[in-house]
Write an enzyme that holds these catalytic residues in place. Structure first.
Site, short mmCIF file in Angstrom:
data_model
loop_
_atom_site.label_atom_id
_atom_site.label_comp_id
_atom_site.label_asym_id
_atom_site.label_seq_id
_atom_site.Cartn_x
_atom_site.Cartn_y
_atom_site.Cartn_z
N PHE A 170 -98.73 87.58 -12.48
CA PHE A 170 -98.33 88.85 -13.10
C PHE A 170 -96.89 88.77 -13.59
O PHE A 170 -95.98 88.44 -12.81
CB PHE A 170 -98.49 89.96 -12.06
CG PHE A 170 -98.18 91.34 -12.52
CD1 PHE A 170 -99.00 91.98 -13.44
CD2 PHE A 170 -97.08 92.03 -12.03
CE1 PHE A 170 -98.74 93.29 -13.85
CE2 PHE A 170 -96.81 93.33 -12.43
CZ PHE A 170 -97.63 93.96 -13.35
N SER A 212 -100.61 83.69 -7.17
CA SER A 212 -100.34 85.13 -7.03
C SER A 212 -101.47 85.95 -7.65
O SER A 212 -102.62 85.83 -7.24
CB SER A 212 -98.99 85.44 -7.66
OG SER A 212 -98.53 86.72 -7.29
N MET A 213 -101.18 86.79 -8.67
CA MET A 213 -102.26 87.52 -9.33
C MET A 213 -103.25 86.56 -9.97
O MET A 213 -104.45 86.86 -10.08
CB MET A 213 -101.72 88.47 -10.39
CG MET A 213 -102.82 89.23 -11.14
SD MET A 213 -102.30 90.08 -12.64
CE MET A 213 -102.12 88.72 -13.80
N ASP A 235 -92.20 84.10 1.73
CA ASP A 235 -92.58 84.57 0.39
C ASP A 235 -92.03 85.97 0.23
O ASP A 235 -92.38 86.87 1.00
CB ASP A 235 -94.11 84.55 0.25
CG ASP A 235 -94.61 84.91 -1.14
OD1 ASP A 235 -93.95 85.71 -1.82
OD2 ASP A 235 -95.67 84.41 -1.54
N HIS A 243 -92.28 82.09 -3.16
CA HIS A 243 -93.51 82.55 -3.81
C HIS A 243 -94.02 81.61 -4.91
O HIS A 243 -95.19 81.25 -4.94
CB HIS A 243 -93.31 83.96 -4.39
CG HIS A 243 -94.54 84.53 -5.00
ND1 HIS A 243 -95.69 84.78 -4.26
CD2 HIS A 243 -94.84 84.88 -6.28
CE1 HIS A 243 -96.63 85.27 -5.06
NE2 HIS A 243 -96.14 85.34 -6.29
#
Length: 259
Positions: free
Chosen positions: A25, A93-94, A194, A224
């Site tokens: 994202f 992530s996303m 993270d 992250h």
């Protein structure tokens, strides 16, 4: 709007095993480019698309939502399936959430899933305020470049459009309900430190998927965006080993035909 230098999509025609990589994202393919190149060098067919509204300016992202992002990776998966015997999905992530939904929806068409610091819930931005706040405030502070490695940076927006964030929250809730449909072998690589996605997200995903072949690896040296951090090589090597275990043709002579 022109794509930012480095944010371009990446594709490589390799062998019969394909991998679809999904970026995160407000990020871009830049965050996964070294991973994509590593897999391509080992003979795989690789697709790393640029998600709609990403890689240009945040104002463009304001006009998009989860349906647009998912439609792009869904289209790429179908394209890979046409030219590859086996296809794996992976993401950060996303992007990991997108990969999990592809696995849930496409079943046996997806041979395995690799996720790096997967996101499952909205954090940071108060999720309950979003439905109203997005009509009053356009953006909030960006989340890019959570990286421990000195000199390494993620190409991402410095602002988060709240309209897109609201759509992301909706998407997380949707995919959380679909996680039991994920049955494929799963490799989870996560960073204990993270600052964007907490460990609870990985724990939630691991607790809800139906996969029986599950491996979890801790990335102790990274934050992250681990794909650009100290543990990047480990991610690349572990993902290739995971794919090679499930698709034994990887690494064999002839896999890189056309690459």
């Amino acid at each position: 709007m022109p794509v930012l230098p480095g944010a371009e999509p990446y594709r490589h025609d390799g062998g019969e095993v394909g991998v679809l990589l999904c970026h995160g994202f407000t990020g871009s393919p830049q965050s996964l480019h070294p991973w994509a190149e590593y897999l391509a060098e080992h003979g795989l067919t690789v697709s790393l698309p640029l998600l709609p509204g990403h890689g240009t300016r945040w104002e463009d992202m304001q006009l998009t939502g989860w349906q647009d992002w998912y439609a792009e990776v869904d289209r790429e998966l179908r394209s890979l399936r046409e030219r590859c015997g086996e296809v794996f999905v992976a993401g950060l992530s996303m992007g990991a959430t997108l990969a999990l939904r592809l696995a849930a929806k496409h079943g046996e068409a997806v041979s395995g899933v690799v996720v790096v610091n997967p996101a499952n819930r909205m954090h940071g931005i108060s999720p309950y305020a979003l439905p109203v706040a997005r009509h009053l405030v356009r953006t909030t502070k960006g989340i890019a470049s959570d990286i421990a490695k000195e000199g390494s940076a993620e190409l991402g927006y410095d602002r988060v459009p709240l309209h897109a964030a609201h759509s992301l929250r909706t998407f997380f809730r949707l995919v959380d309900g679909e996680l039991p449909q994920v049955t494929q072998p799963l490799l989870v690589l996560r960073s204990p430190q993270d600052h964007v996605v907490p460990p609870a997200d990985s724990a939630r995903i691991l607790g809800r998927v139906s996969s029986r072949d599950v491996t979890e690896i801790l990335l102790e040296q990274s934050y992250h965006v681990a794909t650009l951090d100290h543990d990047a090589d480990r991610i690349f090597e572990e993902s290739l080993a995971f794919i090679g275990r499930l698709a034994p043709s990887v690494g064999k002579e002839g896999t890189a035909a056309g690459g």
